[in-house]
Enzyme design. Structure first.
Site, PDB file in Angstrom:
ATOM      1  N   CYS A  98       0.854  -1.099   0.082  1.00 50.76           N
ATOM      2  CA  CYS A  98      -0.125   0.104  -0.045  1.00 50.76           C
ATOM      3  C   CYS A  98       0.899   1.300   0.066  1.00 50.76           C
ATOM      4  O   CYS A  98       0.707   2.113  -0.992  1.00 50.76           O
ATOM      5  CB  CYS A  98      -0.770  -0.174   1.069  1.00 50.76           C
ATOM      6  SG  CYS A  98      -1.980  -1.385   1.329  1.00 50.76           S
ATOM      7  N   HIS A 154      -2.519   6.687   4.415  1.00 46.63           N
ATOM      8  CA  HIS A 154      -1.277   5.672   4.534  1.00 46.63           C
ATOM      9  C   HIS A 154      -0.101   6.189   4.097  1.00 46.63           C
ATOM     10  O   HIS A 154       0.672   5.549   3.604  1.00 46.63           O
ATOM     11  CB  HIS A 154      -1.907   4.403   3.862  1.00 46.63           C
ATOM     12  CG  HIS A 154      -1.136   3.146   4.422  1.00 46.63           C
ATOM     13  ND1 HIS A 154      -1.026   2.176   3.977  1.00 46.63           N
ATOM     14  CD2 HIS A 154      -0.336   3.261   5.526  1.00 46.63           C
ATOM     15  CE1 HIS A 154      -0.582   1.131   4.662  1.00 46.63           C
ATOM     16  NE2 HIS A 154      -0.142   1.650   5.791  1.00 46.63           N
TER      17      HIS A 154
END
Length: 464
Positions: A98, A154
């Site tokens: 990610c 993130h």
């Protein structure tokens, strides 16, 4: 797909839908690939700078859309988007997990050029995207764009890191890598839904909330062109769909008791639940696109849809090998669709190898923004190719994660996995990476390995 497609489109794409004959698979009759033609720029079109709607799914596998060959997941809205634009068969994420991919997209550079990008992925509060580093958002904002990020960030946690510190005018979403879809509890058992830098209470299903927010944003009467990064968490674990309050409550209970692995949901999920989540993502994207159309901005908005990395436990990746976290094709090749009706004709497929940093360079170019000279991009702008038909010179696509390395040049891919053995694959003939050509192509292997090592020498070492 038309028989006039190139050899790479048939072999390298290796889509069940697009290359069913070559793979011995049956192409779904609903596939967007059925009537595609090879990409060709519509050079006579002209339009002002577009709005940019950049949508990411989370852990969505390369063949998880029906337009990419899934035999059991139905994605009519994304298939329609593909029919209206260009479907890329050989598109990749910037990394295999990610946050490194998000670093590569936001900066246009290899994740290993920044300390925060060395985390694979970010799992604590010690690293993030430095606010001083120019980003896609900050550079477009300087060029006159409004900017917003809705969904998963993130790239670091408060108080040091935030989208609003890195060029986005607005932020609504979560900071961490995962959260329970109802309670919004994250990896540290913290509540993780924010508007700007302040918590925002809403205990409804997360994908619904993001869809509403994004629909509202694209419906506004903006006085400037805009960039919206819409980052869904779907279909990332935990495996809960809209209506699964009971499952969400049990995961939340376990989080609160200190179960650090509750969100990973190792004891949950199924192929059917995953299908439900992906189809919900498809409907959600459809609702945002419908809002864009109602606002009269469909023609002048560039829409991109992709994934941050390859699929996870329940993903459908055939015929690719590997999953998320691996540099095999299944870990980094992702579905990618581009639509801009004002400039690009629909019903097309491209077999051009592209990856996340290229989209950064492309969007900056199209948006009239210049990269910062102190932070040169590693991606290549595709604007000349997409809008004017210019040929993209052969170049190297580079990846590095702990324990693995990969580089693609043309049809060939150099790969070293955790075994430590150098391998070489001809992807148009062997998308599944099973026929190692290293013993027979020793000179080519040496060239690609040396190219990988030259790039690696420029990057920060792990542990720095």
């Amino acid at each position: 797909m038309s028989v006039s497609l190139s050899r790479r489109a048939l072999g390298g794409a290796a889509v069940g839908a697009a290359a069913g004959v070559a793979l011995g698979a049956t192409a779904p009759t609903t596939s967007a690939a059925a009537e595609e033609r090879p990409f060709r720029a519509a050079t006579g079109h002209h339009a002002p700078r577009p709005n940019i709607l950049f949508i990411l799914g989370d852990d969505l596998g390369w063949a998880d859309l029906s337009s990419y060959g899934s035999p059991h997941i139905h994605t009519p809205h994304l298939d329609r988007l593909a029919r209206q634009g260009v479907r890329f068969t050989d598109a990749y994420s910037g990394s295999a997990t990610c946050s490194p991919t998000r670093f590569s997209l936001y900066t246009g550079r290899y994740p290993g050029r920044t300390k925060g990008g060395l985390a694979e992925p970010i799992a604590d509060k010690s690293a993030g995207l430095e606010p001083t580093h120019p980003t896609l958002a900050s550079l477009l904002r300087d060029a006159g764009y409004r900017t917003a990020l809705i969904g998963k960030w993130h790239c670091g946690y408060l108080p040091d890191y935030s989208p609003t510190r890195s060029g986005w005018d607005e932020f609504f979403g979560n900071f961490g890598g995962a959260l329970e879809y109802y309670s919004k509890l994250g990896l540290f058992a913290e509540y993780d839904l924010y508007e700007g830098d302040a918590t925002y209470k809403d205990l409804r299903y997360y994908t619904r909330i993001l869809t509403e927010r994004a629909s509202e944003y694209v419906s506004r009467d903006h006085d400037k062109p805009w960039l919206l990064n819409l980052n869904f968490t779907t279909p990332h674990w935990p495996w809960t769909a809209d209506g699964d309050e009971k499952t969400g409550a049990e995961i939340t209970r376990r989080i609160k008791t200190g179960d650090r692995f509750a969100l990973f949901h190792f004891d949950g999920g199924s192929i059917n639940k995953y299908k439900e989540m992906v189809e919900d993502l498809d409907r959600s994207v459809g609702k945002v696109l419908a809002a864009l159309k109602r606002a009269g901005r469909e023609r002048d908005t560039l829409v991109f849809f992709g994934s941050d990395n390859g699929g996870e436990r329940f993903s459908y990746n055939w015929p690719l090998t590997g999953n998320k976290a691996s540099l095999q094709e299944g870990g980094i090749r992702v579905p990618s669709i581009l639509r801009w009706p004002a400039r690009i004709d629909g019903g097309q497929a491209s077999d051009l190898p592209v990856y996340s940093p290229d989209w950064t360079a492309t969007l900056l170019d199209i948006g009239g923004a210049r990269p910062h000279p102190a932070y040169p991009l590693d991606g290549t702008s595709l604007a000349g190719h997409l809008l004017h038909g210019k040929k993209v010179a052969e170049r190297d696509l580079f990846w590095r994660v702990r324990g693995e390395r990969a580089l693609r040049r043309g049809d060939w891919k150099y790969y070293r996995g955790t075994s430590g053995r150098d391998q070489l694959f001809h992807l148009t003939e062997d998308a599944r990476e099973q026929a190692d050509q290293a013993p027979y192509e020793t000179e080519r292997l040496a060239q690609l390995k040396a190219a990988w090592e030259r790039i690696d020498a420029e990057l920060l070492p792990y542990g720095s």
